[in-house]
Design a protein around this motif. Structure first.
Motif, PDB file in Angstrom:
ATOM      1  N   ARG A   4     111.479 -20.123  30.750  1.00  0.00           N
ATOM      2  CA  ARG A   4     112.480 -19.151  31.203  1.00  0.00           C
ATOM      3  C   ARG A   4     111.832 -18.024  31.997  1.00  0.00           C
ATOM      4  NH1 ARG A   4     116.949 -17.294  27.249  1.00  0.00           N
ATOM      5  NH2 ARG A   4     118.529 -17.415  28.832  1.00  0.00           N
ATOM      6  N   ALA A   5     110.694 -17.531  31.538  1.00  0.00           N
ATOM      7  CA  ALA A   5     109.988 -16.466  32.249  1.00  0.00           C
ATOM      8  C   ALA A   5     109.475 -16.962  33.590  1.00  0.00           C
ATOM      9  CB  ALA A   5     108.838 -15.944  31.404  1.00  0.00           C
ATOM     10  N   ARG A   6     109.022 -18.196  33.647  1.00  0.00           N
ATOM     11  CA  ARG A   6     108.562 -18.767  34.917  1.00  0.00           C
ATOM     12  C   ARG A   6     109.715 -18.913  35.908  1.00  0.00           C
ATOM     13  NH1 ARG A   6     103.531 -22.590  34.136  1.00  0.00           N
ATOM     14  NH2 ARG A   6     102.675 -21.621  32.290  1.00  0.00           N
ATOM     15  N   LEU A   7     110.854 -19.391  35.426  1.00  0.00           N
ATOM     16  CA  LEU A   7     112.022 -19.515  36.301  1.00  0.00           C
ATOM     17  C   LEU A   7     112.496 -18.157  36.807  1.00  0.00           C
ATOM     18  CD1 LEU A   7     114.099 -22.278  34.513  1.00  0.00           C
ATOM     19  CD2 LEU A   7     112.918 -22.441  36.700  1.00  0.00           C
ATOM     20  N   ARG A   8     112.468 -17.167  35.933  1.00  0.00           N
ATOM     21  CA  ARG A   8     112.859 -15.817  36.340  1.00  0.00           C
ATOM     22  C   ARG A   8     111.893 -15.263  37.381  1.00  0.00           C
ATOM     23  NH1 ARG A   8     114.400 -12.393  31.668  1.00  0.00           N
ATOM     24  NH2 ARG A   8     116.480 -13.047  32.251  1.00  0.00           N
ATOM     25  N   ALA A   9     110.598 -15.480  37.200  1.00  0.00           N
ATOM     26  CA  ALA A   9     109.603 -15.015  38.170  1.00  0.00           C
ATOM     27  C   ALA A   9     109.764 -15.744  39.499  1.00  0.00           C
ATOM     28  CB  ALA A   9     108.193 -15.214  37.617  1.00  0.00           C
ATOM     29  N   PHE A  10     110.051 -17.039  39.441  1.00  0.00           N
ATOM     30  CA  PHE A  10     110.267 -17.824  40.655  1.00  0.00           C
ATOM     31  C   PHE A  10     111.484 -17.317  41.415  1.00  0.00           C
ATOM     32  CE2 PHE A  10     111.959 -21.641  42.817  1.00  0.00           C
ATOM     33  CZ  PHE A  10     110.859 -21.931  43.617  1.00  0.00           C
ATOM     34  N   ALA A  11     112.583 -17.074  40.704  1.00  0.00           N
ATOM     35  CA  ALA A  11     113.794 -16.554  41.343  1.00  0.00           C
ATOM     36  C   ALA A  11     113.567 -15.154  41.902  1.00  0.00           C
ATOM     37  CB  ALA A  11     114.947 -16.556  40.351  1.00  0.00           C
ATOM     38  N   TRP A  14     111.661 -15.418  45.229  1.00  0.00           N
ATOM     39  CA  TRP A  14     112.478 -15.865  46.360  1.00  0.00           C
ATOM     40  C   TRP A  14     113.495 -14.815  46.767  1.00  0.00           C
ATOM     41  CZ3 TRP A  14     111.120 -18.978  49.864  1.00  0.00           C
ATOM     42  CH2 TRP A  14     110.211 -19.984  49.574  1.00  0.00           C
ATOM     43  N   TYR A  15     114.047 -14.103  45.811  1.00  0.00           N
ATOM     44  CA  TYR A  15     114.974 -13.023  46.139  1.00  0.00           C
ATOM     45  C   TYR A  15     114.256 -11.951  46.951  1.00  0.00           C
ATOM     46  CZ  TYR A  15     118.186  -9.141  45.750  1.00  0.00           C
ATOM     47  OH  TYR A  15     119.024  -8.095  46.047  1.00  0.00           O
ATOM     48  N   ASP A  16     113.084 -11.550  46.495  1.00  0.00           N
ATOM     49  CA  ASP A  16     112.318 -10.528  47.207  1.00  0.00           C
ATOM     50  C   ASP A  16     111.865 -11.028  48.573  1.00  0.00           C
ATOM     51  OD1 ASP A  16     111.161  -7.924  47.324  1.00  0.00           O
ATOM     52  OD2 ASP A  16     109.196  -8.839  46.996  1.00  0.00           O
ATOM     53  N   PHE A  17     111.516 -12.300  48.675  1.00  0.00           N
ATOM     54  CA  PHE A  17     111.063 -12.864  49.945  1.00  0.00           C
ATOM     55  C   PHE A  17     112.197 -12.956  50.957  1.00  0.00           C
ATOM     56  CE2 PHE A  17     110.160 -16.547  52.694  1.00  0.00           C
ATOM     57  CZ  PHE A  17     108.968 -16.114  53.259  1.00  0.00           C
TER      58      PHE A  17
END
Length: 69
Positions: A4-11, A14-17
């Motif tokens: 869950r933490a990895r998915l949140r960091a991934f999202a 991408w949001y910031d990018f």
């Protein structure tokens, strides 16, 4: 690190990018992509939409950034 933490960091990455500091510019680019898609599906030569959008959105975004400071 949990999945869950990895998915949140991934999202979050991408949001910031994609959105970055100006969500309005990101929205304008997505809108231009949508217009290009629709015109292309209608068999209209739509190559000019994205360069025109960049020519309008980039100075507008820069103007807004400079004005804020």
């Amino acid at each position: 690190m949990t999945i869950r933490a990895r998915l949140r960091a991934f999202a979050a990455f991408w949001y910031d990018f994609v959105v970055g500091d100006d969500w309005r510019a990101a929205f304008a680019v997505v809108l231009a992509l949508g217009v290009t898609f629709v015109l292309g599906r209608l068999s209209v030569n739509a190559w000019f939409v994205l360069p025109a959008a960049v020519a309008v959105v980039l100075p507008w975004s820069l103007w807004r950034a400079v004005r804020r400071r």
